[in-house]
Design a protein around this motif. Sequence first.
Motif, PDB file in Angstrom:
ATOM      1  N   UNK A   1       0.828  -1.318   0.074  1.00  0.00           N
ATOM      2  CA  UNK A   1       0.060   0.056   0.021  1.00  0.00           C
ATOM      3  C   UNK A   1       0.887   1.226  -0.081  1.00  0.00           C
ATOM      4  N   UNK A   2       2.278   1.036  -0.052  1.00  0.00           N
ATOM      5  CA  UNK A   2       3.064   2.219  -0.192  1.00  0.00           C
ATOM      6  C   UNK A   2       3.388   2.913   0.993  1.00  0.00           C
ATOM      7  N   UNK A   3       3.421   2.044   2.155  1.00  0.00           N
ATOM      8  CA  UNK A   3       3.778   2.600   3.655  1.00  0.00           C
ATOM      9  C   UNK A   3       5.184   2.299   3.893  1.00  0.00           C
ATOM     10  N   UNK A   4       5.950   1.719   3.052  1.00  0.00           N
ATOM     11  CA  UNK A   4       7.502   1.535   3.201  1.00  0.00           C
ATOM     12  C   UNK A   4       7.630   0.307   3.839  1.00  0.00           C
ATOM     13  N   UNK A   5       9.114   0.350   3.993  1.00  0.00           N
ATOM     14  CA  UNK A   5       9.505  -1.014   4.566  1.00  0.00           C
ATOM     15  C   UNK A   5       8.806  -1.857   5.961  1.00  0.00           C
ATOM     16  N   UNK A   6       9.276  -3.050   6.055  1.00  0.00           N
ATOM     17  CA  UNK A   6       8.576  -3.829   7.270  1.00  0.00           C
ATOM     18  C   UNK A   6       9.650  -4.760   7.871  1.00  0.00           C
ATOM     19  N   UNK A   7       9.589  -4.877   9.062  1.00  0.00           N
ATOM     20  CA  UNK A   7      10.490  -5.840   9.552  1.00  0.00           C
ATOM     21  C   UNK A   7       9.941  -6.954  10.190  1.00  0.00           C
ATOM     22  N   UNK A   8      10.254  -8.484   9.866  1.00  0.00           N
ATOM     23  CA  UNK A   8       9.932  -9.560  10.598  1.00  0.00           C
ATOM     24  C   UNK A   8      11.080 -10.242  10.867  1.00  0.00           C
ATOM     25  N   UNK A   9      11.058 -10.302  12.287  1.00  0.00           N
ATOM     26  CA  UNK A   9      12.122 -11.140  12.884  1.00  0.00           C
ATOM     27  C   UNK A   9      11.557 -12.624  13.241  1.00  0.00           C
ATOM     28  N   UNK A  10      11.957 -13.675  12.313  1.00  0.00           N
ATOM     29  CA  UNK A  10      11.259 -14.784  12.592  1.00  0.00           C
ATOM     30  C   UNK A  10      12.318 -15.692  13.405  1.00  0.00           C
TER      31      UNK A  10
END
Length: 336
Positions: A235-244
Amino acid sequence: MATRKSQKVSNVSAEELKGFYRDMLLIRRFEEKAGQLYGMGLIGGFCHLYIGQEAVVVGLEAAAEEGDKRITSYRDHGHMLACGMDPNGVMAELTGREGGYSKGKGGSMHMFSKEKHFYGGHGIVGAQVPLGAGLAFADKYLDNKRVTFAYFGDGAANQGQVYETFNMAALWKLPVIFVIENNQYAMGTSQQRSTSSAEIYERGHAFGIPGEAVDGMDVLAVKAAAEKAVAHCRSGDGPYILEIKTYRYRGHSMSDPAKYRTREEVQKMRDEKDAIEHVRDLLLSGKHATEDDLKAIDKEIKDIVNASAEFAKESPEPALSELWTDIYADEVPQSA
Ligand SMILES: Cc1ncc(C[n+]2csc(CCOP(=O)(O)OP(=O)(O)O)c2C)c(N)n1
Ligand SMILES: [Mg+2]
């Protein structure tokens, strides 16, 4: 599994759950076979197995759409299989044969598929992180609503280039999901010995990048988190971090003597947390599949993996003339 309560499976259909079982099993059996071929001397060089971490990439891929991109480290066979690359081509590359994805010239760490938007396979720790942001930059530029999954490890998360990338990705609102596969070890160094904070996902806060920790031994939890991250990026909100949070059962690579942890530690994870056993349990206890259904899937996977090993053994070695193809120079004079 006795030690873990079954979860509700309301966000997936029985078919999808069976698909997760199948996809994770394919990776595990493929990696076991690769380990065998390595032991037989048919695979040379480095070989980093993904066994134990299967739910990470299968959960992430469940949220991907056609055209989305993925890039990862040297521990890459699972990512290739999960995005639909051909097991024959992957195994033949491991054995250095003509039928491999890089015509036998790349090996385990250097495979790519334009068709499946798989951009490697990178042996330099952390190098794929800025490259992943670059892929996302191209998509942002083209305004095509595609998302890039940039996978890296807990060890790589301590590198400076990761934070330079976080800064740029946040500044330019790039559609990239930074997937930190925290398997608790960087070669023989545990996270406790190398990493100042146990919560790596919080490190995006300084750049305004949201992040969350996810149980990487639960494919449904990974899928749910991935869907949220993908929606954010698309949706254009920029990056995201997932620490799995995950765990590798085998050594760092095939040559790891594994003196930095006990056999009991590994066995405990296998017994109590195994992601494939978890889904198997959900399928059986929820009556979504019978033992016979699962046996049929096991057989299908075994056949695919055996066929890939046969293909990888029978495919010829690359011709000597291949030394002069797929290199940067346009043409190399015969006398060179
Ligand atoms: C720049 C660089 N430094 C060191 C190495 C040697 N090395 C290879 S893998 C690795 C550990 C990385 O651990 P992590 O990021 O947690 O990934 P994992 O192997 O656990 O998947 C190191 C130090 C390298 N390949 N590149
Ligand atoms: Mg690690």
